[in-house]
Design a protein around this motif. Structure first.
Motif, PDB file in Angstrom:
ATOM      1  N   LEU A 286       0.835  -1.194   0.000  1.00 35.16           N
ATOM      2  CA  LEU A 286       0.000   0.000   0.000  1.00 35.16           C
ATOM      3  C   LEU A 286       0.876   1.252   0.000  1.00 35.16           C
ATOM      4  O   LEU A 286       0.666   2.172  -0.813  1.00 35.16           O
ATOM      5  N   ALA A 287       1.854   1.289   0.895  1.00 37.76           N
ATOM      6  CA  ALA A 287       2.718   2.457   0.989  1.00 37.76           C
ATOM      7  C   ALA A 287       3.567   2.627  -0.264  1.00 37.76           C
ATOM      8  O   ALA A 287       3.748   3.742  -0.764  1.00 37.76           O
ATOM      9  N   TRP A 288       4.091   1.513  -0.803  1.00 40.25           N
ATOM     10  CA  TRP A 288       4.923   1.604  -2.007  1.00 40.25           C
ATOM     11  C   TRP A 288       4.097   2.082  -3.196  1.00 40.25           C
ATOM     12  O   TRP A 288       4.547   2.947  -3.967  1.00 40.25           O
ATOM     13  N   SER A 289       2.907   1.545  -3.367  1.00 37.99           N
ATOM     14  CA  SER A 289       2.072   1.929  -4.495  1.00 37.99           C
ATOM     15  C   SER A 289       1.659   3.394  -4.400  1.00 37.99           C
ATOM     16  O   SER A 289       1.648   4.117  -5.399  1.00 37.99           O
ATOM     17  N   TYR A 290       1.320   3.834  -3.183  1.00 35.25           N
ATOM     18  CA  TYR A 290       0.984   5.251  -2.995  1.00 35.25           C
ATOM     19  C   TYR A 290       2.208   6.118  -3.272  1.00 35.25           C
ATOM     20  O   TYR A 290       2.123   7.134  -3.973  1.00 35.25           O
ATOM     21  N   GLY A 291       3.369   5.714  -2.749  1.00 34.24           N
ATOM     22  CA  GLY A 291       4.591   6.468  -2.979  1.00 34.24           C
ATOM     23  C   GLY A 291       4.979   6.529  -4.442  1.00 34.24           C
ATOM     24  O   GLY A 291       5.531   7.530  -4.908  1.00 34.24           O
ATOM     25  N   SER A 292       4.667   5.458  -5.189  1.00 35.67           N
ATOM     26  CA  SER A 292       5.029   5.427  -6.607  1.00 35.67           C
ATOM     27  C   SER A 292       4.271   6.470  -7.417  1.00 35.67           C
ATOM     28  O   SER A 292       4.716   6.862  -8.494  1.00 35.67           O
ATOM     29  N   THR A 293       3.128   6.909  -6.909  1.00 39.19           N
ATOM     30  CA  THR A 293       2.348   7.929  -7.625  1.00 39.19           C
ATOM     31  C   THR A 293       2.873   9.331  -7.342  1.00 39.19           C
ATOM     32  O   THR A 293       2.420  10.290  -7.974  1.00 39.19           O
ATOM     33  N   LYS A 294       3.820   9.474  -6.406  1.00 38.45           N
ATOM     34  CA  LYS A 294       4.339  10.786  -6.027  1.00 38.45           C
ATOM     35  C   LYS A 294       5.728  11.072  -6.601  1.00 38.45           C
ATOM     36  O   LYS A 294       6.320  12.100  -6.304  1.00 38.45           O
ATOM     37  N   VAL A 295       6.245  10.148  -7.398  1.00 40.08           N
ATOM     38  CA  VAL A 295       7.552  10.353  -8.020  1.00 40.08           C
ATOM     39  C   VAL A 295       7.417  10.145  -9.519  1.00 40.08           C
ATOM     40  O   VAL A 295       6.408   9.631 -10.005  1.00 40.08           O
ATOM     41  N   ASN A 296       8.451  10.542 -10.263  1.00 44.75           N
ATOM     42  CA  ASN A 296       8.413  10.299 -11.704  1.00 44.75           C
ATOM     43  C   ASN A 296       8.878   8.883 -12.017  1.00 44.75           C
ATOM     44  O   ASN A 296       9.402   8.178 -11.145  1.00 44.75           O
ATOM     45  N   ALA A 297       8.688   8.482 -13.255  1.00 48.55           N
ATOM     46  CA  ALA A 297       8.973   7.094 -13.640  1.00 48.55           C
ATOM     47  C   ALA A 297      10.442   6.747 -13.472  1.00 48.55           C
ATOM     48  O   ALA A 297      10.786   5.624 -13.105  1.00 48.55           O
ATOM     49  N   GLN A 298      11.353   7.700 -13.739  1.00 47.36           N
ATOM     50  CA  GLN A 298      12.780   7.428 -13.598  1.00 47.36           C
ATOM     51  C   GLN A 298      13.155   7.180 -12.142  1.00 47.36           C
ATOM     52  O   GLN A 298      13.923   6.264 -11.827  1.00 47.36           O
ATOM     53  N   GLN A 299      12.606   8.016 -11.238  1.00 46.92           N
ATOM     54  CA  GLN A 299      12.885   7.823  -9.813  1.00 46.92           C
ATOM     55  C   GLN A 299      12.354   6.480  -9.320  1.00 46.92           C
ATOM     56  O   GLN A 299      13.001   5.790  -8.529  1.00 46.92           O
ATOM     57  N   LEU A 300      11.178   6.107  -9.781  1.00 46.98           N
ATOM     58  CA  LEU A 300      10.607   4.816  -9.391  1.00 46.98           C
ATOM     59  C   LEU A 300      11.488   3.677  -9.877  1.00 46.98           C
ATOM     60  O   LEU A 300      11.722   2.701  -9.153  1.00 46.98           O
ATOM     61  N   ALA A 301      12.000   3.795 -11.108  1.00 45.78           N
ATOM     62  CA  ALA A 301      12.874   2.755 -11.643  1.00 45.78           C
ATOM     63  C   ALA A 301      14.132   2.605 -10.801  1.00 45.78           C
ATOM     64  O   ALA A 301      14.553   1.493 -10.461  1.00 45.78           O
ATOM     65  N   VAL A 302      14.743   3.735 -10.424  1.00 46.09           N
ATOM     66  CA  VAL A 302      15.965   3.686  -9.630  1.00 46.09           C
ATOM     67  C   VAL A 302      15.705   3.116  -8.239  1.00 46.09           C
ATOM     68  O   VAL A 302      16.488   2.302  -7.725  1.00 46.09           O
ATOM     69  N   MET A 303      14.602   3.509  -7.612  1.00 45.97           N
ATOM     70  CA  MET A 303      14.303   3.039  -6.266  1.00 45.97           C
ATOM     71  C   MET A 303      14.117   1.529  -6.213  1.00 45.97           C
ATOM     72  O   MET A 303      14.320   0.910  -5.164  1.00 45.97           O
ATOM     73  N   ASN A 304      13.768   0.926  -7.326  1.00 46.42           N
ATOM     74  CA  ASN A 304      13.626  -0.529  -7.366  1.00 46.42           C
ATOM     75  C   ASN A 304      14.955  -1.237  -7.113  1.00 46.42           C
ATOM     76  O   ASN A 304      14.972  -2.400  -6.715  1.00 46.42           O
ATOM     77  N   ASN A 305      16.080  -0.558  -7.349  1.00 47.13           N
ATOM     78  CA  ASN A 305      17.373  -1.187  -7.116  1.00 47.13           C
ATOM     79  C   ASN A 305      18.023  -0.785  -5.806  1.00 47.13           C
ATOM     80  O   ASN A 305      19.071  -1.308  -5.456  1.00 47.13           O
ATOM     81  N   MET A 306      17.430   0.147  -5.070  1.00 46.36           N
ATOM     82  CA  MET A 306      17.974   0.514  -3.780  1.00 46.36           C
ATOM     83  C   MET A 306      17.832  -0.626  -2.771  1.00 46.36           C
ATOM     84  O   MET A 306      18.458  -0.620  -1.716  1.00 46.36           O
ATOM     85  N   LEU A 307      17.011  -1.629  -3.108  1.00 40.53           N
ATOM     86  CA  LEU A 307      16.833  -2.784  -2.237  1.00 40.53           C
ATOM     87  C   LEU A 307      18.132  -3.570  -2.073  1.00 40.53           C
ATOM     88  O   LEU A 307      18.354  -4.197  -1.035  1.00 40.53           O
ATOM     89  N   ILE A 308      19.007  -3.526  -3.069  1.00 37.75           N
ATOM     90  CA  ILE A 308      20.222  -4.331  -3.023  1.00 37.75           C
ATOM     91  C   ILE A 308      21.198  -3.828  -1.949  1.00 37.75           C
ATOM     92  O   ILE A 308      21.597  -4.597  -1.068  1.00 37.75           O
ATOM     93  N   PRO A 309      21.607  -2.532  -1.938  1.00 37.77           N
ATOM     94  CA  PRO A 309      22.454  -2.087  -0.832  1.00 37.77           C
ATOM     95  C   PRO A 309      21.746  -2.171   0.517  1.00 37.77           C
ATOM     96  O   PRO A 309      22.386  -2.453   1.541  1.00 37.77           O
ATOM     97  N   ALA A 310      20.431  -1.947   0.525  1.00 35.46           N
ATOM     98  CA  ALA A 310      19.686  -2.067   1.783  1.00 35.46           C
ATOM     99  C   ALA A 310      19.720  -3.514   2.276  1.00 35.46           C
ATOM    100  O   ALA A 310      19.873  -3.771   3.478  1.00 35.46           O
ATOM    101  N   GLY A 311      19.564  -4.460   1.345  1.00 32.78           N
ATOM    102  CA  GLY A 311      19.619  -5.867   1.722  1.00 32.78           C
ATOM    103  C   GLY A 311      20.977  -6.268   2.271  1.00 32.78           C
ATOM    104  O   GLY A 311      21.072  -7.058   3.213  1.00 32.78           O
ATOM    105  N   ILE A 312      22.039  -5.708   1.687  1.00 35.98           N
ATOM    106  CA  ILE A 312      23.384  -5.989   2.186  1.00 35.98           C
ATOM    107  C   ILE A 312      23.543  -5.446   3.600  1.00 35.98           C
ATOM    108  O   ILE A 312      24.093  -6.103   4.492  1.00 35.98           O
ATOM    109  N   ALA A 313      23.061  -4.222   3.824  1.00 37.02           N
ATOM    110  CA  ALA A 313      23.165  -3.605   5.154  1.00 37.02           C
ATOM    111  C   ALA A 313      22.437  -4.438   6.199  1.00 37.02           C
ATOM    112  O   ALA A 313      22.952  -4.666   7.307  1.00 37.02           O
TER     113      ALA A 313
END
Length: 280
Positions: free
Chosen positions: A217-244
């Protein structure tokens, strides 16, 4: 953007939780359907009647983005190590950019620079020597990536014409996801692999209520508040977060800090480029 960062941190725990507590111990179909049922119950009080066409579209979105993603993701654990699985998620931004371009009727190459930078950054962090039998796992995780990307972009597209509150939409989303995952569970589940320990049940409750229900719910709502490029990039922020998360909570080791720092800088550059070149 704050919501996307918050959910990224929450989702960063999911890979390890599934791999440590559920994989090989709880049947994949049962695990996915359980998550969908728990999430559906959260949004049951927010039911709103809609037309048949609206209900069908929202249920289809949930079936693809949520049930499809999880079913393919869980199966990929049978063929990939956690490192390989994380590696292959680096292609998700490309799918997000592709589907965003298709929905906006743009030429697919116009907004791909931030997505490619994000993929490059994630590859720098997570490129490892691949195992001999990974092609089927690769196919599974790419199917999961495509389902997740398509659902995100389709959700953004629907907000332009759907006046329903997000919580009401998610009743229908998880109804569709539960319908598909429940049918798959009844048809293919191994009923000898039920969750029967306190840790397995606790993890499923967390994944169903917090990670799936509130998280999507939060991700889908947040996805409507950014542009498509930002949404695409945020999809890969999971990798450094997962390492941490792996380092801090599961005692994981980072063998190459320069690669980790270089990859993170590359993805931060992608985020800056996406914000600077925003068109939506």
């Amino acid at each position: 953007m704050v919501l996307l960062w918050l959910i990224t941190l929450i989702w960063a725990f999911s890979f390890s939780l599934i791999g440590v507590y559920l994989h090989g111990q709880v049947d994949d179909y049962i695990a996915v359907a359980s998550r969908m049922a728990l999430a559906f119950l959260i949004f049951l009080p927010f039911f709103q009647k809609v037309s048949f066409k609206q209900a069908l579209v929202m249920m289809a979105t949930g079936a693809i983005e949520i049930a499809g993603t999880y079913l393919f993701l869980y199966h990929s654990y049978q063929y990939l190590t956690v490192s390989e699985l994380l590696l292959f998620t680096i292609f998700t931004p490309l799918y997000v950019s592709l589907f965003a371009d298709l929905f906006a009727k743009r030429k697919p190459y116009q907004l791909w620079l931030p997505a490619l930078l994000a993929v490059a950054g994630a590859a720098v962090i997570r490129w490892t020597e691949l195992s001999e039998q990974y092609w089927l796992g690769f196919a599974y995780i790419q199917a999961a990536n495509a389902c997740f990307a398509f659902g995100q972009v389709w959700y953004r597209h629907q907000t332009q014409s759907n006046p329903l509150p997000h919580r009401a939409r998610f009743f229908w989303f998880f109804a569709g996801a539960l319908l598909v995952s429940g049918a798959m569970m009844l048809a293919k589940a191994d009923w000898t692999l039920l969750p029967d320990t306190a840790s397995e049940i606790t993890v499923l409750l967390w994944l169903g209520i917090v990670t799936s229900g509130l998280g999507y719910l939060a991700w889908s709502y947040g996805s409507t508040k950014v542009n498509a490029q930002q949404l695409a990039v945020m999809n890969n922020m999971l990798i450094p977060a997962g390492i941490a998360v792996n380092v801090l909570f599961w005692g994981g080791l980072v063998s190459d800090w320069p690669r980790l720092i270089a990859g993170c800088l590359c993805m931060l550059l992608a985020l800056w480029v996406s914000k600077k070149s925003a068109r939506e």
